[in-house]
Write an enzyme that holds these catalytic residues in place. Sequence first.
Site, PDB file in Angstrom:
ATOM      1  N   HIS A  29      -5.677  -5.570  -3.161  1.00 30.15           N
ATOM      2  CA  HIS A  29      -6.510  -5.847  -1.979  1.00 30.15           C
ATOM      3  C   HIS A  29      -6.679  -7.345  -1.735  1.00 30.15           C
ATOM      4  O   HIS A  29      -7.521  -7.743  -0.941  1.00 30.15           O
ATOM      5  CB  HIS A  29      -7.870  -5.148  -2.118  1.00 30.15           C
ATOM      6  N   ASN A  64      -3.040   8.412   4.868  1.00 30.91           N
ATOM      7  CA  ASN A  64      -1.759   7.743   5.144  1.00 30.91           C
ATOM      8  C   ASN A  64      -1.527   7.447   6.622  1.00 30.91           C
ATOM      9  O   ASN A  64      -0.535   6.800   6.966  1.00 30.91           O
ATOM     10  CB  ASN A  64      -0.593   8.578   4.601  1.00 30.91           C
ATOM     11  N   ARG A  66       0.836  -1.213   0.000  1.00 25.09           N
ATOM     12  CA  ARG A  66       0.000   0.000   0.000  1.00 25.09           C
ATOM     13  C   ARG A  66       0.869   1.262   0.000  1.00 25.09           C
ATOM     14  O   ARG A  66       0.559   2.250  -0.659  1.00 25.09           O
ATOM     15  CB  ARG A  66      -0.922  -0.027   1.230  1.00 25.09           C
ATOM     16  N   HIS A  92       0.554   4.391  -2.615  1.00 23.48           N
ATOM     17  CA  HIS A  92       0.322   5.775  -2.171  1.00 23.48           C
ATOM     18  C   HIS A  92       1.489   6.679  -2.530  1.00 23.48           C
ATOM     19  O   HIS A  92       1.301   7.852  -2.842  1.00 23.48           O
ATOM     20  CB  HIS A  92       0.069   5.804  -0.653  1.00 23.48           C
TER      21      HIS A  92
HETATM   22  C1  HEM Z   1      -8.446   1.733  -6.443  1.00 20.67           C
HETATM   23  C2  HEM Z   1      -8.426   2.586  -5.463  1.00 20.67           C
HETATM   24  C3  HEM Z   1      -8.068   2.218  -4.054  1.00 20.67           C
HETATM   25  C4  HEM Z   1      -8.752   2.618  -2.950  1.00 20.67           C
HETATM   26  C5  HEM Z   1      -9.966   3.499  -2.900  1.00 20.67           C
HETATM   27  C6  HEM Z   1      -8.083   2.029  -1.817  1.00 20.67           C
HETATM   28  C7  HEM Z   1      -8.454   2.210  -0.500  1.00 20.67           C
HETATM   29  C8  HEM Z   1      -7.944   1.505   0.573  1.00 20.67           C
HETATM   30  C9  HEM Z   1      -8.402   1.633   1.941  1.00 20.67           C
HETATM   31  C10 HEM Z   1      -9.489   2.580   2.419  1.00 20.67           C
HETATM   32  C11 HEM Z   1      -7.689   0.752   2.684  1.00 20.67           C
HETATM   33  C12 HEM Z   1      -7.854   0.461   4.175  1.00 20.67           C
HETATM   34  C13 HEM Z   1      -7.232   1.473   5.063  1.00 20.67           C
HETATM   35  C14 HEM Z   1      -7.541   1.171   6.506  1.00 20.67           C
HETATM   36  O1  HEM Z   1      -8.670   1.366   6.905  1.00 20.67           O
HETATM   37  O2  HEM Z   1      -6.637   0.732   7.235  1.00 20.67           O
HETATM   38  C15 HEM Z   1      -6.792   0.068   1.797  1.00 20.67           C
HETATM   39  C16 HEM Z   1      -5.916  -0.913   2.179  1.00 20.67           C
HETATM   40  C17 HEM Z   1      -5.013  -1.488   1.353  1.00 20.67           C
HETATM   41  N1  HEM Z   1      -4.752  -1.139   0.032  1.00 20.67           N
HETATM   42 FE1  HEM Z   1      -5.915   0.023  -1.115  1.00 20.67          FE
HETATM   43  N2  HEM Z   1      -7.035   1.271  -2.255  1.00 20.67           N
HETATM   44  C18 HEM Z   1      -6.981   1.365  -3.613  1.00 20.67           C
HETATM   45  C19 HEM Z   1      -6.042   0.802  -4.449  1.00 20.67           C
HETATM   46  C20 HEM Z   1      -4.981   0.051  -4.006  1.00 20.67           C
HETATM   47  C21 HEM Z   1      -3.896  -0.389  -4.840  1.00 20.67           C
HETATM   48  C22 HEM Z   1      -3.731  -0.032  -6.306  1.00 20.67           C
HETATM   49  C23 HEM Z   1      -3.071  -1.145  -4.050  1.00 20.67           C
HETATM   50  C24 HEM Z   1      -1.782  -1.812  -4.405  1.00 20.67           C
HETATM   51  C25 HEM Z   1      -1.439  -2.203  -5.606  1.00 20.67           C
HETATM   52  C26 HEM Z   1      -3.654  -1.173  -2.733  1.00 20.67           C
HETATM   53  C27 HEM Z   1      -3.159  -1.881  -1.673  1.00 20.67           C
HETATM   54  C28 HEM Z   1      -3.746  -1.922  -0.423  1.00 20.67           C
HETATM   55  C29 HEM Z   1      -3.328  -2.849   0.615  1.00 20.67           C
HETATM   56  C30 HEM Z   1      -2.273  -3.926   0.479  1.00 20.67           C
HETATM   57  C31 HEM Z   1      -4.123  -2.566   1.737  1.00 20.67           C
HETATM   58  C32 HEM Z   1      -4.039  -3.239   3.106  1.00 20.67           C
HETATM   59  C33 HEM Z   1      -3.108  -2.439   3.995  1.00 20.67           C
HETATM   60  C34 HEM Z   1      -2.906  -3.028   5.382  1.00 20.67           C
HETATM   61  O3  HEM Z   1      -3.253  -4.179   5.637  1.00 20.67           O
HETATM   62  O4  HEM Z   1      -2.347  -2.301   6.239  1.00 20.67           O
HETATM   63  N3  HEM Z   1      -4.790  -0.415  -2.736  1.00 20.67           N
HETATM   64  N4  HEM Z   1      -6.947   0.559   0.531  1.00 20.67           N
END
Ligand code: HEM
Length: 322
Positions: free
Chosen positions: A192, A95, A63, A67
Amino acid sequence: MAPLSAENIFPIIFLLLTTFSVSKAELHAHYYDQICPQFEKIISETVLKASKHDPKVPARILRMFFHDCFIRGCDASILMDSTAINQAEKDGPPNISVRSFYVIDEAKAKLELACPRTVSCADIISISARDVVAMSGGPYWNVLKGRKDGRVSKASDTTNLPAPTFNVSQLIQSFAKRGLTVKDLVTLSGGHTLGFSHCSSFEARLRNFSSLHDTDPSMNAEFVLDLRKKCPKPNHNHNAGQFLDSTASVFDNDYYKQLLAGKGVFSSDQSLVGDHRTKSFVEAFAKDQGLFFKEFTASMLKLGNLRGSTNGEVRLNCRMTN
Ligand code: HEM
């Protein structure tokens, strides 16, 4: 103004040429081969060790890479600490839940001993993101290198990250601004397949959703009940939440299968099934993990190519400019 002469035109030509070559400098697969041959090994060992110690590390680093690249290109602007006069990207609302910056610091400290002033923090994030995918069961690819670290990091920029409430048109627009296609959007959303979300990112879908629906109608009914239990009201546990797919420590295509079952955690995830521009990619990836891995590799290379400013540096400490 002084008339142009051989004496004063050469510095101008030199400046133009160097500016041009910096902005056009291509990333390179063998960038560190001569100057720090052991650099990938140092990073990989550090990331593997940290991930064994804390299984949350892989998702956090993936993530972090996303970002970082979406704001000012992949220039490690996400790593800078805030100062008395500047609130940095890291402290922007989306972030706050990005963690595990210490892993990049550890790799950087080792690299500064092995090859001082050579490896950029931006390249460390890129290699680490590839490593966490591969070590979680996903594909492996050769990362292109030679990124420079940016000198600017602003919390206010983080409003440009896509939100979990976005619909498909908003998501497509956000990715298109960075030269990424609809296919890249669906493919990279497959990130995700790893990790976890706090309740705050999706709980609006669970109660008083709209004037017509108490819950988001695109959600599977049992899934709603499950998430309501995990995110009760009132909720005194700020760490409560949900894994993003049913195999959240394994990089696989389960995320897409969950979407087809109405079990996407964010509206942004679930919306990919409800739109003709994105649905066929979701179906193809749910059916064919090999195809997802191939496309993910290609889209991560594109994401990693998003370039930052032209006057970057190799930071000595990833948390501050030199
Ligand atoms: C398409 C638009 C995207 C949105 C709106 C989005 C939004 C989010 C949100 C809201 C979270 C959770 C944050 C939390 O509450 O802790 C999250 C987690 C995550 N996102 Fe996304 N995301 C997007 C795209 C991506 C992309 C492109 C990747 C990587 C290639 C990614 C990788 C991750 C990962 C791995 C997590 C888990 C993080 C953790 O376990 O700490 N996301 N994302």
